[in-house]
Design a protein around this motif. Structure first.
Motif, short mmCIF file in Angstrom:
data_model
loop_
_atom_site.label_atom_id
_atom_site.label_comp_id
_atom_site.label_asym_id
_atom_site.label_seq_id
_atom_site.Cartn_x
_atom_site.Cartn_y
_atom_site.Cartn_z
N ARG A 199 -31.20 7.30 -0.39
CA ARG A 199 -30.39 7.92 0.72
C ARG A 199 -29.08 7.52 0.79
NH1 ARG A 199 -33.87 10.75 0.20
NH2 ARG A 199 -35.54 11.51 1.82
N ARG B 28 -25.24 5.90 5.78
CA ARG B 28 -26.09 6.24 6.93
C ARG B 28 -27.50 5.40 7.13
NH1 ARG B 28 -26.19 11.38 9.65
NH2 ARG B 28 -24.03 12.28 9.44
N ARG C 43 -24.26 12.60 -4.49
CA ARG C 43 -24.81 13.67 -4.24
C ARG C 43 -23.80 14.62 -3.63
NH1 ARG C 43 -28.45 12.85 0.53
NH2 ARG C 43 -26.98 13.97 1.52
N ASP D 154 -23.33 17.77 -1.44
CA ASP D 154 -23.96 18.84 -0.73
C ASP D 154 -23.38 20.20 -0.63
OD1 ASP D 154 -25.65 16.52 -0.29
OD2 ASP D 154 -25.18 16.29 1.81
N GLU E 230 -30.44 18.03 -6.20
CA GLU E 230 -31.20 18.50 -5.31
C GLU E 230 -30.26 19.27 -4.35
OE1 GLU E 230 -32.08 15.16 -2.02
OE2 GLU E 230 -33.57 15.46 -3.58
N SER E 231 -29.41 18.91 -4.00
CA SER E 231 -28.51 19.82 -3.18
C SER E 231 -27.44 20.55 -3.87
CB SER E 231 -27.59 18.89 -2.01
OG SER E 231 -26.94 17.93 -2.64
N ASN F 117 -26.75 23.64 -5.06
CA ASN F 117 -27.79 24.89 -4.97
C ASN F 117 -27.25 26.04 -6.12
OD1 ASN F 117 -29.30 24.06 -2.98
ND2 ASN F 117 -27.78 24.51 -1.55
N GLN G 184 -26.72 26.31 2.40
CA GLN G 184 -26.65 25.99 3.86
C GLN G 184 -27.22 27.26 4.86
OE1 GLN G 184 -22.63 26.39 5.60
NE2 GLN G 184 -21.90 26.57 3.58
N GLU H 267 -33.84 19.21 1.57
CA GLU H 267 -32.91 18.58 0.67
C GLU H 267 -31.86 19.35 0.09
OE1 GLU H 267 -35.25 18.79 -3.67
OE2 GLU H 267 -35.38 17.02 -2.38
N SER H 268 -31.96 20.70 0.27
CA SER H 268 -31.16 21.61 -0.29
C SER H 268 -30.28 22.52 0.89
CB SER H 268 -31.63 22.89 -1.51
OG SER H 268 -32.71 23.38 -0.83
N ASN I 4 -27.82 22.22 3.13
CA ASN I 4 -26.77 21.26 3.08
C ASN I 4 -25.71 21.45 4.13
OD1 ASN I 4 -26.99 20.28 0.44
ND2 ASN I 4 -25.96 22.08 -0.37
N ASN I 5 -26.12 22.40 5.34
CA ASN I 5 -25.06 22.53 6.60
C ASN I 5 -26.20 23.77 7.47
OD1 ASN I 5 -23.05 21.98 8.09
ND2 ASN I 5 -21.94 21.91 6.40
N GLY J 243 -36.72 15.64 4.40
CA GLY J 243 -35.56 15.24 3.61
C GLY J 243 -34.45 15.77 4.07
N LYS K 81 -30.61 16.15 5.29
CA LYS K 81 -29.47 15.46 4.97
C LYS K 81 -28.71 15.10 6.26
CE LYS K 81 -28.94 17.15 0.78
NZ LYS K 81 -30.21 16.44 0.61
N GLY K 82 -27.87 14.18 6.14
CA GLY K 82 -27.04 13.40 7.44
C GLY K 82 -26.69 14.31 8.41
N PRO K 83 -25.62 15.04 7.88
CA PRO K 83 -24.85 16.34 8.74
C PRO K 83 -26.06 17.31 9.42
CG PRO K 83 -23.79 16.00 6.52
CD PRO K 83 -25.13 15.31 6.43
N ARG L 187 -29.29 16.33 10.28
CA ARG L 187 -29.83 15.60 11.03
C ARG L 187 -29.12 15.46 12.24
NH1 ARG L 187 -30.90 11.97 6.91
NH2 ARG L 187 -29.43 10.53 7.78
N ASP L 188 -27.61 15.47 12.16
CA ASP L 188 -26.91 15.19 13.32
C ASP L 188 -26.89 16.49 14.31
OD1 ASP L 188 -26.11 13.00 12.59
OD2 ASP L 188 -24.01 13.58 11.75
N MET M 223 -39.08 11.69 5.52
CA MET M 223 -38.26 11.51 4.56
C MET M 223 -38.46 12.32 3.18
SD MET M 223 -36.23 8.78 4.92
CE MET M 223 -36.22 7.25 3.95
N GLN N 189 -38.11 9.42 9.09
CA GLN N 189 -36.71 9.52 9.15
C GLN N 189 -35.94 9.16 10.11
OE1 GLN N 189 -35.78 12.94 6.67
NE2 GLN N 189 -33.68 12.46 6.31
N ASN N 190 -35.10 8.09 9.96
CA ASN N 190 -34.26 8.02 11.43
C ASN N 190 -32.90 8.58 11.44
OD1 ASN N 190 -32.08 6.39 10.32
ND2 ASN N 190 -33.55 4.64 9.53
N ASN O 212 -29.77 7.20 11.88
CA ASN O 212 -28.50 6.30 11.82
C ASN O 212 -27.58 7.03 10.77
OD1 ASN O 212 -29.47 4.95 13.76
ND2 ASN O 212 -30.75 3.61 12.14
#
Lengths: 573, 573
Positions: free
Chosen positions: A436, A440, A454, A456, A490-491, A493, B458, B490-491, B493-494, B521, B523-525, B527-528, B546, B570-571, B573
């Motif tokens: 990961r 983050r 990675r 994205d 994995e990301s 594409n 995305q 995981e893929s 992206n947005n 899985g 991704k951070g952005p 998840r936000d 995860m 999955q958290n 943070n």
């Protein structure tokens, strides 16, 4: 089979269930009654005599029932298209003149032809390019413009029709001293009654009630002698067939407006049709067939004096809520309008225009979208910005300009975002096989010899420079300990040819520094490109892994012990 | 610090190593000698008297050495820009006239100003929008046009300068009967000699050799009396300072050409600079500083009668191969040109234009790109199509048109691809925690109650419809067994706002069918966005995992045993 494919109505007519009829009848009557004042009101927005609104409320929806794939969509005159007709045709002919009327009808023909062509060429997907923020901003702006254009009738003053918010407001301000108070009180009263009914007595057709009350008031108190503008004579009888007059100059003049209308009208209809389809789920809406059905509605409509029509938001919602199960409801609505045309038009003589304005203003106020901006504010300021720009430009410069700029901004943002995508440096979640983002997640395991990165986004021409720069700078940060770079696929594409050249450069760069380069978890299409472009032979098939963990294991075992071939290599089937 | 930031030469001058000088001297002399015939030849392409090519070969590169960030880039007149000057200014003034010359110089000033402004506003990234296929197609087309425009000099006939391939060919065909044979033999002979030298005696400056031989031949045999066109008088002496004449009309006329040149010239320079930088790796090229340095070169150049210049492909390569370590080499080249201007110009009087044409034709033939199309043929027909369209439009319609269409096509393709992205239904690789595309891998484990889907793009406004349609149709295929849908993030992206609304619709849809929906899985952005938009509370935080395996385990345990909270959620943070 073939017939059923074209005549969509065959699919529901053959399986029609008796139990559906109650809903269809109730919805058909409700929408039919709603259509009378709405048809007259929308004709007023379009700058046409009331009768044309009623013609448009009758013919196109009957044609639509034959070919349309939605079972609840209520086709007829709508506020936004009426506004576009007024502004578009108004630029060529004097609003309300004979020529203006003729052009509005030709416009329906042209727009219908375009829609049919778009449908045949399967261009229905174009509507996908209208993003939520653009639709929201555009709709709110159109609602503002339509609503403010009614101030003229509500205040009983002489404000010029305009499509630009700022001039409407200035003009209204200048005329504040000349308000016709009886008109104003009738209008405000109507708004008040409609709002109350909408909130507390949803079952009653509020607009019909204010229509009847106001006609009686004007008739008995002869308010028309006190400056209250009334609808006046509406001819009686069904619309007759007549060929619209077409010449080259007219076509050239109207083509851009017809194009705008063809697309915007389709956008309105398809979005409401899709929303209602999702609720029912016993049929499928087909975008291209919808285009053809709406287009034929406009073409046939124009042969019977109808101006541009489409599937409207509010009537469709009412149709659905009133229980419509099939387009039979629309046929019943059309019959209601037909009967009105035959027998009831004289009774609308005393209908005050202020009441029509009230009906319109309440309707469009419901279109002002505060919900979407409030939601966007929570999580995406960028989309909120697009919404506000679309709204601003549509309201102050023009409808076409607003929507075009909105679409271009959305596309621009899409491209811009993908030129500087999110990049993560990965570390291992302890005691798992998962990797990961080290920025983050806390307490990740990071190897000093291995850079795991990675990217994205798909790798394409507009972000290859960013890709290379990022990769090199992250490698530099690792310093001289760095022995292997793992690119987590994995990301990733997609890979275009510029991406392929970038990867080849990257491989050469790291080779020059004696740093290994591994791929992990590549997707099928990317594996194809990697193979066919020959990158696979540069990197070595043994350096492509199914997962990051395998790549890390491979490197660590390979360096500590002699290499034992025990790892699952990614295959290319 | 601040000075070093602007005056890039300080960074190499301070650390100059003695050992570098040999390379710089040798490269400086080689490029300087190369510049004499090239400068004269490129001036001929631009439709200018030879002397202006020499001025341009001298001044801008000295300015560039002060501000430029590349240490090997050889700045001066180049073929492609000379062609654009000829066609652009030729549309306003008669080629070769006094006015034409003045305008070409003003053009350098305008173009330089634009480049400096672009650099200050950090617009250097714009060059990223030129994809490999577009650059390849464009370069080949330009090479064809430049080369064919030389047929006139090679055949000694009167073909009109043209930027459209088809007219050049027709015109050349018409003049085949009027070939001046002495000219033709000199030209063909020169081509032959240059090609032989390039292949077998790389160390010798082939173009200088044919220049000298041909001058001697013409002089002794007085071939100019037999119709061989010669260069004629070239004035002696260094260029003097003079302010170009600027007025509003000139600026308006030249601005579009200046803009085209500013960008194309920058594109050429930055691509070769980046390629050479990758080889050396002891300095970094900065796109925006390059813009400023090239721009200043053009501005100062125009004050000394230089026409538009940039960093050229071939001279930069020669400069690098001859051992240039720092821009000192460029200063030495400039001195060589300066000495030529002071003492040697009279000796070029008898230089036949056919030899210049030969030099140009061999040089641009090297720019014809067959490699990239051959590679693209292997793995991407789409990019090959873009290359060919760019080539065709550039060669037959125009340089600007070709490049603009190429960029728009590339962007269009990028968007088009992302509207219908690759989607994979995943199954478990037996005895692993890995999940792969069931269409590409054999013997995967597929669960009848679980649909695992991966959307390789995305999620944005232009593909939400495709996303929903695909998801629903795959869910329908699973039939009534389906209990849970797992969207592998995981893929993904947005997620823009249209994507958020689409996911909300999807959640509602599956809720209505009593099907669970899990995310894995993310991704951070993403998840936000999922959190801030409130989707997380609709789906339930416990339904975000995860990895796919955890989600599958969760579902299976949850259904078979009672649920024990033992999974890593999955958290955020």
């Amino acid at each position: 089979m073939y017939f059923k494919n074209i005549f969509s109505f065959l699919s529901w007519l053959k399986t029609y269930e008796k139990s559906w009829f109650k809903g269809d009848l109730s919805a058909g009557l409700t929408v039919g009654i709603m259509l009378i004042p709405q048809g007259i009101a929308y004709a007023m927005i379009a700058g046409l005599p009331p009768i044309y609104g009623l013609y448009t409320a009758m013919i196109p929806q009957v044609v639509y029932t034959l070919f349309g794939t939605s079972r609840q969509l209520a086709v007829g005159p709508v506020a936004m298209d009426s506004l576009i007709v007024a502004s578009g045709v108004g630029a060529i002919a004097m609003v309300g003149s004979e020529n203006f009327i003729a052009l509005a009808i030709v416009l329906a023909l042209l727009m219908g032809l375009m829609q049919v062509l778009f449908g045949i060429f399967r261009l229905g997907f174009l509507v996908n390019f209208l993003s939520k923020p653009v639709i929201s901003g555009f709709t709110s702006a159109a609602a503002l413009i339509i609503g403010l254009n009614q101030l003229k009738h509500l205040l009983g003053v002489d404000i010029h029709r305009n499509n630009q918010l700022q001039y409407l407001l200035i003009d209204a301000y200048k005329h504040l001293g000349k308000i016709n108070w009886p008109t104003f009180f009738i209008g405000i009263g109507a708004i008040f009654i409609i709002v109350i009914f909408k909130r507390y007595f949803k079952k009653f057709p509020a607009s019909l009630i204010v229509t009847i009350i106001s006609i009686l008031l004007v008739y008995f108190f002869r308010l028309d002698h006190y400056g209250v503008k009334i609808v006046g004579t509406i001819p009686q009888g069904l619309p007759l067939f007549s060929l619209p007059h077409l010449d080259k100059k007219t076509i050239t003049n109207l083509a851009p407006i017809a194009l705008t209308l063809a697309l915007i009208a389709f956008m309105e209809a398809i979005s409401v049709a899709k929303a209602i389809e999702a609720k029912h789920n016993n049929y499928k809406v087909n975008a291209n067939k919808e285009l053809i059905a709406l287009g034929l509605g406009n073409i046939v409509g124009s042969l019977f004096h109808a101006y541009p029509s489409t599937g409207g938001f509010s009537r469709t919602a009412v149709n659905d809520q009133s229980g419509a199960k099939t387009p039979l409801a629309a046929v019943i609505s059309a019959v209601v309008v037909g009967l009105t045309l035959l027998f009831l038009t004289p009774y609308f003589y005393y209908l005050p225009k202020a009441v029509l304005a009230a009906i319109i203003m309440v309707a469009v106020f419901g279109l002002l979208d505060f919900k979407v901006p409030a939601q966007l504010w929570q999580y995406t300021k960028r989309d909120l910005l697009i919404l506000n720009i679309t709204l601003l430009i549509t309201a102050t410069i023009g409808i076409k300009e607003g929507i075009i700029l909105g679409v271009l901004l959305s596309l621009g943002m899409l491209i811009y975002k993908s030129t500087k995508p999110h990049v993560a440096i990965l570390g291992k979640v302890p005691n798992t096989y998962l990797y990961r983002n080290i920025d983050r997640f806390k307490d990740l395991e990071v190897f000093k010899n291995i850079l795991i990165i990675r990217f994205d986004a798909q790798l394409h021409f507009a972000n290859t420079t960013f890709f290379k720069d990022t990769l090199y700078s992250e490698a530099t940060k690792k310093g001289s300990d760095l022995k292997v770079v793992i690119l987590d696929g994995e990301s990733l594409n997609n890979l275009d040819s510029s991406g392929v050249y970038a990867i080849q450069e990257v491989l050469k760069y790291f080779k020059g520094k004696d740093i290994n380069f591994y791929f992990t978890g590549l997707k099928g299409p990317v594996r194809d490109t990697i193979t066919k472009s020959g990158i696979i032979s540069e990197i070595g098939k043994q350096h492509c892994f199914m997962s990051i963990q395998e790549a890390v294991d491979y490197y660590q075992h390979n360096n500590i012990n002699t290499y034992k071939k025990k790892f699952t290599h990614q295959n290319n089937n």
